[in-house]
Design a protein around this motif. Sequence first.
Motif, short mmCIF file in Angstrom:
data_model
loop_
_atom_site.label_atom_id
_atom_site.label_comp_id
_atom_site.label_asym_id
_atom_site.label_seq_id
_atom_site.Cartn_x
_atom_site.Cartn_y
_atom_site.Cartn_z
N ASP A 109 -20.35 -3.92 4.48
CA ASP A 109 -21.51 -3.85 5.37
C ASP A 109 -22.42 -5.06 5.16
N GLU A 110 -22.46 -5.56 3.95
CA GLU A 110 -23.23 -6.75 3.63
C GLU A 110 -22.44 -7.59 2.64
N GLY A 111 -22.73 -8.90 2.62
CA GLY A 111 -22.04 -9.80 1.71
C GLY A 111 -20.65 -10.16 2.20
N ARG A 112 -19.89 -10.82 1.34
CA ARG A 112 -18.54 -11.23 1.72
C ARG A 112 -17.64 -11.23 0.48
N ILE A 113 -16.33 -11.17 0.76
CA ILE A 113 -15.32 -11.23 -0.29
C ILE A 113 -14.46 -12.46 -0.02
N ASP A 114 -14.44 -13.40 -0.94
CA ASP A 114 -13.61 -14.60 -0.83
C ASP A 114 -12.32 -14.38 -1.60
N ARG A 115 -11.20 -14.64 -0.95
CA ARG A 115 -9.89 -14.42 -1.54
C ARG A 115 -9.17 -15.74 -1.66
N TYR A 116 -8.74 -16.05 -2.86
CA TYR A 116 -7.99 -17.29 -3.12
C TYR A 116 -6.60 -16.88 -3.59
N GLY A 117 -5.65 -17.00 -2.69
CA GLY A 117 -4.30 -16.53 -2.98
C GLY A 117 -3.90 -15.45 -1.99
N ARG A 118 -2.64 -15.11 -2.00
CA ARG A 118 -2.09 -14.11 -1.09
C ARG A 118 -2.25 -12.72 -1.71
N ILE A 119 -2.90 -11.81 -0.98
CA ILE A 119 -3.21 -10.48 -1.50
C ILE A 119 -2.50 -9.44 -0.66
N SER A 120 -1.84 -8.49 -1.30
CA SER A 120 -1.08 -7.48 -0.59
C SER A 120 -1.98 -6.44 0.05
N PHE A 121 -1.42 -5.68 0.97
CA PHE A 121 -2.03 -4.42 1.37
C PHE A 121 -1.76 -3.42 0.24
N PRO A 122 -2.52 -2.32 0.15
CA PRO A 122 -2.27 -1.36 -0.94
C PRO A 122 -0.81 -0.94 -0.98
N LEU A 123 -0.22 -1.02 -2.15
CA LEU A 123 1.22 -0.85 -2.34
C LEU A 123 1.67 0.51 -1.82
N GLY A 124 2.69 0.49 -0.97
CA GLY A 124 3.23 1.72 -0.42
C GLY A 124 2.44 2.27 0.75
N PHE A 125 1.36 1.60 1.15
CA PHE A 125 0.51 2.10 2.23
C PHE A 125 1.16 1.82 3.58
N ALA A 126 1.46 2.90 4.33
CA ALA A 126 2.13 2.76 5.62
C ALA A 126 1.19 3.02 6.78
N GLY A 127 -0.10 3.18 6.50
CA GLY A 127 -1.04 3.55 7.53
C GLY A 127 -1.21 2.51 8.63
N SER A 128 -0.91 1.24 8.34
CA SER A 128 -1.07 0.20 9.36
C SER A 128 0.18 0.01 10.21
N PHE A 129 1.25 0.75 9.92
CA PHE A 129 2.46 0.64 10.72
C PHE A 129 2.30 1.42 12.03
N HIS A 130 2.91 0.90 13.09
CA HIS A 130 2.82 1.55 14.40
C HIS A 130 3.94 2.59 14.51
N PRO A 131 3.57 3.85 14.73
CA PRO A 131 4.60 4.90 14.74
C PRO A 131 5.59 4.79 15.89
N GLY A 132 5.18 4.15 16.98
CA GLY A 132 6.08 4.01 18.11
C GLY A 132 7.10 2.90 17.98
N LEU A 133 6.90 2.02 17.01
CA LEU A 133 7.85 0.93 16.76
C LEU A 133 8.85 1.35 15.69
N SER A 134 9.98 0.71 15.70
CA SER A 134 10.98 0.99 14.68
C SER A 134 10.53 0.40 13.34
N GLY A 135 11.18 0.85 12.28
CA GLY A 135 10.88 0.28 10.97
C GLY A 135 11.09 -1.22 10.97
N ALA A 136 12.19 -1.68 11.57
CA ALA A 136 12.48 -3.12 11.59
C ALA A 136 11.43 -3.89 12.38
#
Length: 221
Positions: A58-85
């Motif tokens: 809500d305030e401030g910022r987070i600076d990321r230096y490097g490649r950061i994963s999504f939370p491990l095993g988290f499938a919430g951002s996958f689209h259910p109507g699309l195939s796994g591939a």
Amino acid sequence: MIVFNNVTKYFPTRGGEKWIIRNLDLTIPRGRSIGLLGRNGAGKSTLLKMISGSLDPDEGRIDRYGRISFPLGFAGSFHPGLSGAQNVRFVARVYGVDTEQLVEYVQDFAELGPFLHEPMQNYSSGMRARLAFGVSMGIAFDYYLVDELTAVGDDNFKRKCRAVFDQRLQHSDVVMASHSTSTLRSYCQTGAVLENGQLTYYEDIEEAIEVHLRNMRGPGK
């Protein structure tokens, strides 16, 4: 390196504002994995989502230096109507990696067979977790974000997950939220305790665990 610059996050509730983080200034350096502790509802999962970039402060910022994963095993951002591939290809494009190489890796790792090409709305929760874990392991991240390390599948698959994850961490760091102190001791050298909207960093994971356990016991105990 992950840098918090005066970061604040809260959610409105009927009882008032629920503070996750207040005015946090903190640098998480490379080369040391960090265990995140806090009582249920403290906001550990929310903090990991903020680090990943899927949730804004809500305030401030987070600076990321490097490649950061999504939370491990988290499938919430996958689209259910699309195939796994198709979902794997989408993630590959987001992170700038070869799409077909990642699909081949996940196909071999997740052991979904023809279901890889079925819509994810037909997947069981275990199948979604296996796909998400495979995608996470198929991309070389500098930081892996872990919200309660769990393994799915039979014993052989669990051993494979553990072996690949350990291999990845030879060259990467982890930010891990867990209620299991033994798991945190296995993976993390440093720690941070989230309590009442304040995140306190400790160079020694043992000190962080001690503070967390003292918080759970209550004042004077």
